[in-house]
Design a protein around this motif. Structure first.
Motif, PDB file in Angstrom:
ATOM      1  N   PRO A   1       8.371 -46.447  26.604  1.00  0.00           N
ATOM      2  CA  PRO A   1       7.333 -47.408  26.361  1.00  0.00           C
ATOM      3  C   PRO A   1       7.290 -48.061  25.025  1.00  0.00           C
ATOM      4  CG  PRO A   1       6.411 -45.451  26.864  1.00  0.00           C
ATOM      5  CD  PRO A   1       8.140 -45.237  26.698  1.00  0.00           C
ATOM      6  N   PHE A   2       7.138 -49.514  24.850  1.00  0.00           N
ATOM      7  CA  PHE A   2       7.176 -50.387  23.702  1.00  0.00           C
ATOM      8  C   PHE A   2       5.972 -51.202  23.490  1.00  0.00           C
ATOM      9  CE2 PHE A   2      10.215 -54.163  22.079  1.00  0.00           C
ATOM     10  CZ  PHE A   2       9.905 -53.530  20.855  1.00  0.00           C
ATOM     11  N   PRO A   3       4.757 -50.462  23.478  1.00  0.00           N
ATOM     12  CA  PRO A   3       3.696 -51.454  23.244  1.00  0.00           C
ATOM     13  C   PRO A   3       3.610 -52.355  21.986  1.00  0.00           C
ATOM     14  CG  PRO A   3       2.925 -49.028  22.989  1.00  0.00           C
ATOM     15  CD  PRO A   3       4.472 -49.185  23.568  1.00  0.00           C
ATOM     16  N   VAL A   4       4.106 -51.512  20.759  1.00  0.00           N
ATOM     17  CA  VAL A   4       4.392 -52.414  19.492  1.00  0.00           C
ATOM     18  C   VAL A   4       5.068 -53.572  19.760  1.00  0.00           C
ATOM     19  CG1 VAL A   4       3.907 -50.229  18.113  1.00  0.00           C
ATOM     20  CG2 VAL A   4       6.328 -51.191  18.794  1.00  0.00           C
ATOM     21  N   GLY A   5       5.782 -53.750  20.568  1.00  0.00           N
ATOM     22  CA  GLY A   5       6.785 -54.983  20.785  1.00  0.00           C
ATOM     23  C   GLY A   5       5.969 -56.150  21.812  1.00  0.00           C
ATOM     24  N   GLY A   6       4.798 -55.454  22.500  1.00  0.00           N
ATOM     25  CA  GLY A   6       4.215 -56.476  23.265  1.00  0.00           C
ATOM     26  C   GLY A   6       4.356 -56.434  24.757  1.00  0.00           C
ATOM     27  N   VAL A   7       5.331 -55.215  25.110  1.00  0.00           N
ATOM     28  CA  VAL A   7       5.734 -55.095  26.490  1.00  0.00           C
ATOM     29  C   VAL A   7       5.373 -53.604  26.909  1.00  0.00           C
ATOM     30  CG1 VAL A   7       7.629 -56.773  26.386  1.00  0.00           C
ATOM     31  CG2 VAL A   7       7.971 -54.528  25.693  1.00  0.00           C
ATOM     32  N   VAL A   8       5.266 -53.238  28.047  1.00  0.00           N
ATOM     33  CA  VAL A   8       4.749 -52.068  28.682  1.00  0.00           C
ATOM     34  C   VAL A   8       5.963 -51.031  28.387  1.00  0.00           C
ATOM     35  CG1 VAL A   8       3.961 -50.750  30.344  1.00  0.00           C
ATOM     36  CG2 VAL A   8       2.962 -52.980  30.080  1.00  0.00           C
ATOM     37  N   GLU A   9       7.087 -51.629  28.759  1.00  0.00           N
ATOM     38  CA  GLU A   9       8.021 -50.698  28.806  1.00  0.00           C
ATOM     39  C   GLU A   9       9.519 -51.439  28.581  1.00  0.00           C
ATOM     40  OE1 GLU A   9      10.373 -47.478  31.928  1.00  0.00           O
ATOM     41  OE2 GLU A   9       8.228 -48.387  32.411  1.00  0.00           O
TER      42      GLU A   9
ATOM     43  N   TYR B   1      16.468 -59.327  14.710  1.00  0.00           N
ATOM     44  CA  TYR B   1      15.825 -59.025  16.097  1.00  0.00           C
ATOM     45  C   TYR B   1      14.334 -59.221  16.119  1.00  0.00           C
ATOM     46  CZ  TYR B   1      20.264 -56.385  15.928  1.00  0.00           C
ATOM     47  OH  TYR B   1      21.731 -55.794  15.893  1.00  0.00           O
ATOM     48  N   PHE B   2      14.080 -59.944  17.076  1.00  0.00           N
ATOM     49  CA  PHE B   2      12.316 -60.095  17.405  1.00  0.00           C
ATOM     50  C   PHE B   2      11.983 -59.700  18.637  1.00  0.00           C
ATOM     51  CE2 PHE B   2      13.321 -62.586  13.570  1.00  0.00           C
ATOM     52  CZ  PHE B   2      12.302 -62.809  12.862  1.00  0.00           C
ATOM     53  N   SER B   3      11.006 -58.871  18.748  1.00  0.00           N
ATOM     54  CA  SER B   3      10.128 -58.622  19.938  1.00  0.00           C
ATOM     55  C   SER B   3       9.270 -59.798  20.159  1.00  0.00           C
ATOM     56  CB  SER B   3       9.418 -57.544  19.957  1.00  0.00           C
ATOM     57  OG  SER B   3       8.288 -57.532  19.090  1.00  0.00           O
ATOM     58  N   PRO B   4       8.407 -60.099  21.114  1.00  0.00           N
ATOM     59  CA  PRO B   4       7.571 -61.050  21.281  1.00  0.00           C
ATOM     60  C   PRO B   4       6.452 -60.903  20.350  1.00  0.00           C
ATOM     61  CG  PRO B   4       8.112 -60.423  23.386  1.00  0.00           C
ATOM     62  CD  PRO B   4       8.720 -59.247  22.522  1.00  0.00           C
ATOM     63  N   LYS B   5       6.414 -59.773  19.630  1.00  0.00           N
ATOM     64  CA  LYS B   5       5.135 -59.539  18.543  1.00  0.00           C
ATOM     65  C   LYS B   5       5.696 -59.606  17.151  1.00  0.00           C
ATOM     66  CE  LYS B   5       1.498 -57.405  19.808  1.00  0.00           C
ATOM     67  NZ  LYS B   5       0.697 -56.189  20.443  1.00  0.00           N
ATOM     68  N   ALA B   6       6.963 -59.059  16.991  1.00  0.00           N
ATOM     69  CA  ALA B   6       7.333 -58.875  15.507  1.00  0.00           C
ATOM     70  C   ALA B   6       8.651 -58.818  15.169  1.00  0.00           C
ATOM     71  CB  ALA B   6       6.698 -57.347  14.762  1.00  0.00           C
ATOM     72  N   GLU B   7       9.327 -58.843  14.044  1.00  0.00           N
ATOM     73  CA  GLU B   7      10.624 -58.363  13.783  1.00  0.00           C
ATOM     74  C   GLU B   7      10.875 -56.918  13.864  1.00  0.00           C
ATOM     75  OE1 GLU B   7      14.182 -59.892  10.628  1.00  0.00           O
ATOM     76  OE2 GLU B   7      12.004 -60.123  10.010  1.00  0.00           O
ATOM     77  N   VAL B   8      12.029 -56.497  14.466  1.00  0.00           N
ATOM     78  CA  VAL B   8      12.481 -55.332  14.546  1.00  0.00           C
ATOM     79  C   VAL B   8      13.658 -55.010  13.849  1.00  0.00           C
ATOM     80  CG1 VAL B   8      11.245 -54.706  16.658  1.00  0.00           C
ATOM     81  CG2 VAL B   8      13.543 -55.320  16.816  1.00  0.00           C
ATOM     82  N   PRO B   9      13.840 -53.748  12.981  1.00  0.00           N
ATOM     83  CA  PRO B   9      15.086 -53.620  12.246  1.00  0.00           C
ATOM     84  C   PRO B   9      16.608 -53.436  12.898  1.00  0.00           C
ATOM     85  CG  PRO B   9      13.790 -51.484  12.354  1.00  0.00           C
ATOM     86  CD  PRO B   9      13.014 -52.638  13.066  1.00  0.00           C
TER      87      PRO B   9
END
Length: 294
Positions: free
Chosen positions: A219-227, A72-80
């Motif tokens: 809120p999900f700023p670590v993924g590069g999105v506000v929410e 799984y990947f957000s726009p900024k990083a892989e997530v577990p």
């Protein structure tokens, strides 16, 4: 691998039968030739909170179950682990191969998923990895509230702050009123820095409407999105939180409404079973047609 053709990237929304509701996810059913950088590039290109990539077949733990390795990947990083992208991927496989039992080998551990047809809809139920709940240090809580611009008096004392895990870590904060939950306007950089330090994936902000119904925002700023519009991983963690703190019975079914304040309403069903620490999260979804894509 060269840039992935758009035709190989599916787009689904999870936790809503309306393509304009729920949480969109990119789904790549054959990412066997992709490396992490390529997956991250696709996730960034799509801009959804997460996208899922099947990297190969695996041997499932139960007979009659199809096993897949997934990332799984957000726009900024892989997530577990990502619940809504898991649901989206399961629905995409069910549309291709038919409903049934799946098992995803995630970076957080094995996650079984069952897809059934309910009338015209497909519904997927994921079973989380073993959850746990821990305290949050007073200084870290104060920093989270400062980043949110939430006075401590706006918290619901009946649902104390905790960090909950069911594949990823989420800080659970309960608002005393629906109005407090609706008024979300936070310091993106400040909250992102705290979340990186505490290894949090989202904040699970909640308001309890009744014994078994909650409204939530993430809120999900670590993924590069506000929410995040509908968060299956946080829903599983929240179910574990409620049970660990004896705020619901050991066996319970909970309804979480998310995305309403974003204009993308979705519904997540959380099931707790006595004798099994894992949490089950159920939702429907649908493919997003080209005309409905942002």
């Amino acid at each position: 691998m060269s840039e992935l053709p758009d035709a190989e990237i599916l787009r689904y929304t999870a936790f809503s039968a309306d393509p304009e509701g729920g949480n969109p996810a990119g789904v790549v059913l054959d990412a066997s030739g992709m490396d992490g950088a390529g997956m991250l590039a696709v996730a960034a290109r799509l801009g959804y909170s997460e996208s899922a990539f099947l990297t190969g077949r695996t041997e499932a733990s139960a007979p009659g179950t199809s096993g897949y390795a997934i990332r799984y990947f957000s726009p900024k990083a892989e997530v577990p682990f990502c619940g809504h992208a898991t649901v989206a991927t399961a629905l995409a496989l069910a549309e291709r191969d038919g409903p049934g039992d799946l098992e995803f080998a995630t970076p957080a551990g094995p996650v079984p998923v069952t897809v059934v047809r309910a009338g015209a809809e497909l519904r997927a139920t994921l079973t989380s990895v073993e959850p746990h709940v821990t305290d949050i240090a007073p200084d870290d809580l104060a920093e989270a509230l400062a980043a949110l611009d939430w006075p401590a008096t706006d918290l619901d004392p009946a649902l104390p702050p905790r960090i909950a895990y069911a594949g990823a870590r989420h800080l659970v904060l309960a608002a005393a009123t629906r109005e407090r939950l609706a008024a979300l306007d936070y310091d993106f950089a400040r909250l992102e820095a705290l979340m990186h330090r505490l290894d949090l994936t989202t904040l699970q902000l909640v308001w309890r409407a009744s014994d078994s119904v909650f409204h939530v925002r993430d809120p999900f700023p670590v993924g590069g999105v506000v929410e995040d519009p509908a968060t299956g991983a946080a829903a599983a963690a929240f179910g574990a939180y409620l049970r660990t703190l004896s705020l619901v019975p050991d066996t319970a079914e909970l309804t979480l409404h998310q995305g309403e304040d974003m204009g993308r309403p979705g519904t997540l069903t959380v099931a707790l079973w006595a004798g099994d620490a894992r949490v089950r999260v159920t939702g429907t979804g649908t493919r997003i047609p080209a005309a409905a894509r942002a």
